[in-house]
Each structure stands twice: as structure tokens, then as C-alpha cells.
Design a protein around this motif. Structure first.
Motif, PDB file in Angstrom:
ATOM      1  N   LEU A 145       5.923  15.300 -13.297  1.00 20.26           N
ATOM      2  CA  LEU A 145       4.934  16.331 -12.999  1.00 20.26           C
ATOM      3  C   LEU A 145       4.965  16.681 -11.517  1.00 20.26           C
ATOM      4  N   ARG A 146       4.371  17.830 -11.200  1.00 25.20           N
ATOM      5  CA  ARG A 146       4.097  18.207  -9.807  1.00 25.20           C
ATOM      6  C   ARG A 146       2.601  18.365  -9.655  1.00 25.20           C
ATOM      7  N   ASP A 147       2.099  17.842  -8.554  1.00 23.18           N
ATOM      8  CA  ASP A 147       0.676  18.030  -8.294  1.00 23.18           C
ATOM      9  C   ASP A 147       0.441  19.459  -7.815  1.00 23.18           C
ATOM     10  N   PRO A 148      -0.809  19.868  -7.567  1.00 21.02           N
ATOM     11  CA  PRO A 148      -1.076  21.284  -7.270  1.00 21.02           C
ATOM     12  C   PRO A 148      -0.356  21.850  -6.055  1.00 21.02           C
ATOM     13  N   THR A 149       0.081  21.016  -5.128  1.00 21.65           N
ATOM     14  CA  THR A 149       0.783  21.528  -3.953  1.00 21.65           C
ATOM     15  C   THR A 149       2.254  21.133  -3.929  1.00 21.65           C
ATOM     16  N   GLU A 203      -5.289  18.195  -2.016  1.00 22.67           N
ATOM     17  CA  GLU A 203      -4.513  17.079  -2.532  1.00 22.67           C
ATOM     18  C   GLU A 203      -5.371  15.835  -2.713  1.00 22.67           C
ATOM     19  N   VAL A 204      -6.225  15.560  -1.748  1.00 17.30           N
ATOM     20  CA  VAL A 204      -7.095  14.391  -1.858  1.00 17.30           C
ATOM     21  C   VAL A 204      -8.005  14.526  -3.070  1.00 17.30           C
ATOM     22  N   ALA A 205      -8.560  15.710  -3.306  1.00 12.08           N
ATOM     23  CA  ALA A 205      -9.422  15.918  -4.464  1.00 12.08           C
ATOM     24  C   ALA A 205      -8.655  15.678  -5.767  1.00 12.08           C
ATOM     25  N   PHE A 206      -7.406  16.144  -5.830  1.00 12.51           N
ATOM     26  CA  PHE A 206      -6.596  15.943  -7.039  1.00 12.51           C
ATOM     27  C   PHE A 206      -6.336  14.465  -7.277  1.00 12.51           C
ATOM     28  N   TRP A 207      -5.892  13.750  -6.264  1.00 12.18           N
ATOM     29  CA  TRP A 207      -5.526  12.349  -6.457  1.00 12.18           C
ATOM     30  C   TRP A 207      -6.745  11.460  -6.657  1.00 12.18           C
ATOM     31  N   ARG A 237      -3.407  12.740   6.791  1.00 12.88           N
ATOM     32  CA  ARG A 237      -3.251  14.152   7.117  1.00 12.88           C
ATOM     33  C   ARG A 237      -2.164  14.286   8.179  1.00 12.88           C
ATOM     34  N   LEU A 238      -1.116  15.019   7.848  1.00 12.78           N
ATOM     35  CA  LEU A 238       0.024  15.156   8.746  1.00 12.78           C
ATOM     36  C   LEU A 238      -0.188  16.288   9.741  1.00 12.78           C
ATOM     37  N   GLY A 239       0.435  16.138  10.902  1.00 13.55           N
ATOM     38  CA  GLY A 239       0.450  17.229  11.859  1.00 13.55           C
ATOM     39  C   GLY A 239       1.446  18.300  11.465  1.00 13.55           C
ATOM     40  N   ASP A 240       2.577  17.887  10.884  1.00 16.70           N
ATOM     41  CA  ASP A 240       3.585  18.830  10.397  1.00 16.70           C
ATOM     42  C   ASP A 240       4.439  18.131   9.347  1.00 16.70           C
ATOM     43  N   GLY A 241       5.341  18.881   8.733  1.00 17.93           N
ATOM     44  CA  GLY A 241       6.224  18.331   7.721  1.00 17.93           C
ATOM     45  C   GLY A 241       5.646  18.448   6.325  1.00 17.93           C
ATOM     46  N   PRO A 242       6.490  18.311   5.304  1.00 19.67           N
ATOM     47  CA  PRO A 242       6.055  18.449   3.912  1.00 19.67           C
ATOM     48  C   PRO A 242       5.329  17.206   3.409  1.00 19.67           C
ATOM     49  N   ALA A 243       4.662  17.344   2.270  1.00 15.78           N
ATOM     50  CA  ALA A 243       4.015  16.201   1.622  1.00 15.78           C
ATOM     51  C   ALA A 243       5.064  15.151   1.267  1.00 15.78           C
ATOM     52  N   ARG A 244       4.681  13.879   1.347  1.00 15.11           N
ATOM     53  CA  ARG A 244       5.623  12.802   1.080  1.00 15.11           C
ATOM     54  C   ARG A 244       4.839  11.538   0.754  1.00 15.11           C
ATOM     55  N   VAL A 245       5.582  10.498   0.377  1.00 13.80           N
ATOM     56  CA  VAL A 245       5.010   9.182   0.109  1.00 13.80           C
ATOM     57  C   VAL A 245       5.698   8.168   1.008  1.00 13.80           C
ATOM     58  N   THR A 296       0.852  -1.187   0.000  1.00 13.49           N
ATOM     59  CA  THR A 296       0.000   0.000   0.000  1.00 13.49           C
ATOM     60  C   THR A 296       0.887   1.236   0.000  1.00 13.49           C
ATOM     61  N   ALA A 297       0.582   2.191  -0.866  1.00 17.01           N
ATOM     62  CA  ALA A 297       1.284   3.474  -0.865  1.00 17.01           C
ATOM     63  C   ALA A 297       0.431   4.506  -0.135  1.00 17.01           C
ATOM     64  N   PHE A 298       1.054   5.231   0.767  1.00 18.57           N
ATOM     65  CA  PHE A 298       0.401   6.316   1.489  1.00 18.57           C
ATOM     66  C   PHE A 298       0.864   7.651   0.930  1.00 18.57           C
ATOM     67  N   LEU A 299      -0.094   8.520   0.614  1.00 20.09           N
ATOM     68  CA  LEU A 299       0.172   9.908   0.276  1.00 20.09           C
ATOM     69  C   LEU A 299      -0.067  10.720   1.541  1.00 20.09           C
ATOM     70  N   ASP A 300       1.005  11.282   2.080  1.00 17.02           N
ATOM     71  CA  ASP A 300       0.953  12.012   3.348  1.00 17.02           C
ATOM     72  C   ASP A 300       0.976  13.506   3.062  1.00 17.02           C
ATOM     73  N   PHE A 301      -0.078  14.231   3.475  1.00 17.45           N
ATOM     74  CA  PHE A 301      -0.222  15.640   3.131  1.00 17.45           C
ATOM     75  C   PHE A 301      -0.344  16.503   4.389  1.00 17.45           C
ATOM     76  N   PRO A 302       0.271  17.691   4.391  1.00 20.21           N
ATOM     77  CA  PRO A 302       0.062  18.633   5.498  1.00 20.21           C
ATOM     78  C   PRO A 302      -1.416  18.998   5.621  1.00 20.21           C
ATOM     79  N   ALA A 303      -1.836  19.303   6.838  1.00 19.54           N
ATOM     80  CA  ALA A 303      -3.254  19.540   7.097  1.00 19.54           C
ATOM     81  C   ALA A 303      -3.831  20.634   6.212  1.00 19.54           C
ATOM     82  N   GLU A 304      -3.075  21.707   5.991  1.00 21.08           N
ATOM     83  CA  GLU A 304      -3.611  22.832   5.226  1.00 21.08           C
ATOM     84  C   GLU A 304      -3.747  22.514   3.737  1.00 21.08           C
TER      85      GLU A 304
END
Length: 237
Positions: free
Chosen positions: A216-220, A29-33, A67-75, A16-24
Motif C-alpha cells: 500500500l501507499r499512505d496518503p502522501t 501523515e501523523v494523523a494517518f499513522w 518532521r524533516l527540513g527537506d527530502g522525501p518521506a522515509r523510514v 525503534t522505527a522512525f517515520l520521517d515526513f517533510p514539513a508540509e
């Protein structure tokens, strides 16, 4: 976190791949993916509702969001094994992944889009500083029990995925000698140009174009690739 290899003979039964995104950035990001993968979103779960699953139209889920508490988006990656208890681990180069119990079993089919082409997220690429490359290749071969094979490009190797596993693992040697190890997702598509246009229409931007891939880069800002590989087999040609 443990860095030891897994016990011999306990091969992964699912990835399973996790897409980890900052809360803001999480909702955007979820809508894009969801649009990229033609999936629906499961109900949220976890102590603060931080986890959810991207549910495909057929087959079993292999993409999840956090949804991350802090840190940049990652996989990051979850490795599923029969009888395994949850454990957070890291590779020798510092890539964090999770060991979890057995998961799903039916790999989804590629998604057919208007115009007739198909695509599927089907690969996690581990981006490895040059000084760690051989060590990481050996680690992941032992961790999975899968054979490591060379490609036509000296900076790339891959693990031979057993039938039914939804994600391939690609190992990429970076130009940098040292630094943080990271990962990105790759899509296979029967028409890379059409698939790239679709992503740009959803808000992605093109970073660069190679012989068999487009970065490519996604919107964030999270980087990923669309490739010419066959969505059914994961292979070129």
C-alpha cells in the motif's frame, strides 16, 4: 558516519522505527499513522519540536515521527543498546540509522479492531540492491548479533528476533543491481483483507497484492505492507 560493526556482545535491547515526513506533509501523515496504529501522540520535543512519539494503548513505544527540513518521506531505525551514546551511522549500502542508549522494554500487544481481527506494525524491511545484498545481510547479523535465516523465497532473509523486541528485521533483495538502499514498515494481521480495507478507508491506496502480503501507499506516497503473518509471533502459519 561510521560503517564499522558494533562491538561483539552488545546486543540490541530495543528497536525503534522512525517515520520521517517533510514539513508540509507532517500533520497529515501523523494523523494517518495514528489511526493505523491506534496510538496517541506525545508532546513534541527537539530544538524545533520536530520529534514526537506514537504512544500505544499498552506496552512501550517503538514508533516515532520526525518532521524533516527537506527530502522525501522515509523510514529509519534506532538501535538501542545498554550504555551506548547517540551516534548516527550507516550500513555499507548507505542505509542511515542511529545508535542510542537503552530504551523501553515491554512489547505492545496487537490491536483488536471492529470485526475481530488484530494487527500490529512489527517489522522493518530493508530494501537492498542485489549487488549489496550479501554484504548487508552479513553487516546486520554482526550489528545485532542475531542469526540470519533464509525463507521460502530466495530474495528474502530475516534476522531471528529475541523475545520482547518489538520489530523484526527483514532483508529483501531488489531486482535492481545498484542504487539507493531504503526501508519500509510491515504490519502483521490476522485478516489481511479486512486490514487492507481499513487502511484504504483511512486514505491509503493499494499498489499490488502478493501471496502473503499487500503493498500500500499512505496518503502522501510512503510505501508499506500488510501481511498474513501472526501479529503475536511475526511468523507465517
Amino acid at each position: 558516519m561510521s560503517q564499522t560493526a558494533n562491538s561483539p556482545g552488545i546486543a540490541p535491547v530495543w528497536l525503534t522505527a522512525f517515520l520521517d515526513f517533510p514539513a508540509e506533509q507532517f500533520e497529515r501523515e501523523v494523523a494517518f499513522w495514528r489511526a493505523v496504529t491506534a496510538t496517541t501522540l506525545s508532546p513534541s520535543r527537539g530544538p524545533t519540536g520536530e520529534f514526537a512519539t506514537l504512544v500505544p494503548a499498552d506496552g512501550d513505544a517503538f514508533l516515532r515521527v520526525q518532521r524533516l527540513g527537506d527530502g522525501p518521506a522515509r523510514v529509519h531505525l534506532d538501535v538501542h543498546r545498554v550504555g551506548r551514546e547517540f551516534e548516527i551511522r550507516q550500513s555499507p549500502g548507505g542505509f542511515v540509522f542511529c545508535e542510542v542508549g537503552e530504551g523501553e522494554s515491554v512489547r505492545p500487544k496487537p490491536v483488536a479492531w471492529a470485526g475481530g481481527h488484530t494487527s500490529l506494525v512489527d517489522q522493518i524491511c530493508l530494501d537492498i540492491p542485489a549487488g549489496r545484498f550479501d554484504e548487508e545481510c552479513a553487516f546486520w547479523a554482526e550489528e545485532t548479533g542475531w542469526e540470519v535465516r533464509a525463507t521460502s523465497r530466495p530474495e528474502l532473509r530475516f534476522l531471528v528476533r529475541p523475545a520482547g523486541i518489538p520489530l523484526r528485521i527483514l532483508l529483501q533483495r531488489l531486482d535492481e543491481q545498484d542504487g539507493p538502499m531504503r526501508a519500509h514498515l510491515d504490519l502483521a494481521s490476522t485478516d489481511r483483507a479486512a486490514e487492507t480495507r481499513r487502511h484504504v478507508g483511512l486514505g491509503a491506496s493499494v499498489v499490488s497484492t502478493g501471496t502473503n502480503w499487500t503493498v500500500l501507499r499512505d496518503p502522501t506516497g510512503l510505501t508499506y505492507c500488510v501481511t498474513d503473518r501472526n501479529p503475536e509471533t511475526g511468523l507465517l502459519g
